[in-house]
Enzyme design. Structure first.
Site, PDB file in Angstrom:
ATOM      1  N   HIS A 225       0.837  -1.210   0.000  1.00 21.16           N
ATOM      2  CA  HIS A 225       0.000   0.000   0.000  1.00 21.16           C
ATOM      3  C   HIS A 225       0.869   1.256   0.000  1.00 21.16           C
ATOM      4  O   HIS A 225       0.514   2.256  -0.619  1.00 21.16           O
ATOM      5  CB  HIS A 225      -0.900   0.024   1.238  1.00 21.16           C
TER       6      HIS A 225
ATOM      7  N   VAL B 292       5.919  -5.096  -6.565  1.00 21.16           N
ATOM      8  CA  VAL B 292       7.237  -5.037  -5.917  1.00 21.16           C
ATOM      9  C   VAL B 292       7.688  -6.482  -5.713  1.00 21.16           C
ATOM     10  O   VAL B 292       6.932  -7.311  -5.194  1.00 21.16           O
ATOM     11  CB  VAL B 292       7.145  -4.310  -4.552  1.00 21.16           C
TER      12      VAL B 292
ATOM     13  N   LYS C  40      -0.499  -6.105  -8.817  1.00 21.92           N
ATOM     14  CA  LYS C  40      -0.540  -7.482  -8.285  1.00 21.92           C
ATOM     15  C   LYS C  40      -1.924  -8.095  -8.504  1.00 21.92           C
ATOM     16  O   LYS C  40      -2.037  -9.271  -8.844  1.00 21.92           O
ATOM     17  CB  LYS C  40      -0.191  -7.411  -6.798  1.00 21.92           C
TER      18      LYS C  40
ATOM     19  N   SER D 184       0.980  -9.653   1.492  1.00 23.37           N
ATOM     20  CA  SER D 184       0.850  -9.857   2.944  1.00 23.37           C
ATOM     21  C   SER D 184       0.766 -11.351   3.251  1.00 23.37           C
ATOM     22  O   SER D 184       1.106 -11.794   4.337  1.00 23.37           O
ATOM     23  CB  SER D 184      -0.379  -9.121   3.468  1.00 23.37           C
TER      24      SER D 184
ATOM     25  N   GLY E  28      -2.905  -1.681  -7.154  1.00 25.28           N
ATOM     26  CA  GLY E  28      -1.707  -2.508  -7.323  1.00 25.28           C
ATOM     27  C   GLY E  28      -1.859  -3.450  -8.518  1.00 25.28           C
ATOM     28  O   GLY E  28      -2.885  -4.130  -8.652  1.00 25.28           O
TER      29      GLY E  28
END
Ligand code: PAF
Length: 264
Positions: A32, A174, A147, A184, A145
């Site tokens: 985040h 990242v 992701k 996470s 993101g």
């Protein structure tokens, strides 16, 4: 930094210049932070929403996953203040959905495949809350993101199809030095499981470097899916078509991981 919990407070909030919105469900981490830093660089005012959206959970939030979702607004607010955020919008579910939600944004086929197979209705819930957040905050740019590549593709398409005047910024994944995408969920991997988690990024890199889809799939022990799709429509394409997006999901120990890579 102001903490706004009602729509009235949000409307009264004095914004200056361009506004960047980072929508989140809280439980904030380094991923985040990269979204917030990018928003801070590109906008005069940065608003972060912190809202665990029941509509995108099983049974509209009447499930353990929703109830147990980590909530810690004090910690999130301290983290966001340290990143120079101007306002946090953290409404209650009653504030967001005072009359329930009769009218939804439907994501159709784009939301039904891939992650939508194991989470039916999830992306309709995401698209509906993101539309509401866009209407409430009225940002110039919104940050997501990369992701969650399916979410990004759906929101981009939603903004185009509904003529919402907002730039969608996808912030790159990242990766650790060994290639593992930051998540996470990585914290739930044991030291023995971490090497197996590298199978996802290694299969994606192999695909980018010319391996066949079959060979790349064989590199992942507990594969859910590894597919090559058109980045705009999420329709499956031939693995050698460019541009394309490779998406995968797999189980490592008790954890389901996702990863993706642009093939260009
Ligand atoms: O990616 C998320 O955290 C959520 O899906 C979002 C975009 C904040 C909508 O609730």
């Amino acid at each position: 930094m102001q903490i706004l919990t009602t729509k009235a407070q949000l409307f009264a909030f004095q914004r200056t210049g361009s506004v960047g919105l980072v929508p989140t469900m809280g439980a904030l981490h380094g991923g985040h932070a990269s979204l917030v830093r990018r928003a801070r660089e590109e906008n005069d005012t940065v608003v972060v929403s912190v809202f665990v959206n029941p509509l995108q959970f099983d049974k509209l939030g009447d499930c353990e996953d929703y109830r147990e979702y980590p909530r810690n607004l004090d910690a999130d607010a301290a983290f966001l203040e340290s990143l120079g955020v101007d306002a946090v919008f953290a409404p209650s579910p009653e504030e967001m959905y005072p009359n329930g939600q009769a009218i939804w944004v439907r994501t159709g086929r784009m939301g039904e495949g891939l992650e939508g197979v194991t989470r039916p209705g999830h992306f309709d819930g995401v698209a509906t809350v993101v539309t509401k957040l866009f209407n409430l905050v009225r940002p110039d740019r919104a940050y997501f993101g990369q992701k969650d590549a399916q979410q990004v593709a759906i929101i981009r398409r939603m903004v185009a199809d509904l003529d919402l005047p907002i730039d969608i910024v996808a912030v790159p994944i990242v990766r650790a030095a060994d290639g593992l995408a930051e998540s996470s969920r990585n914290q739930r991997l044991s030291p023995d499981e971490r090497p197996q988690a590298l199978q996802l990024s290694q299969a994606l890199f192999a695909l980018r470097d010319g391996a066949t889809l079959d060979k790349a799939r064989a590199m992942i022990d507990r594969l859910d899916y590894l597919v090559v799709v058109d980045p705009l429509t999420l329709n499956a394409v031939e693995p050698d078509q460019r541009p394309a997006l490779a998406l995968c999901a797999a189980w490592v120990g008790p954890v389901r991981l996702i990863d993706n890579l642009e093939l260009s």
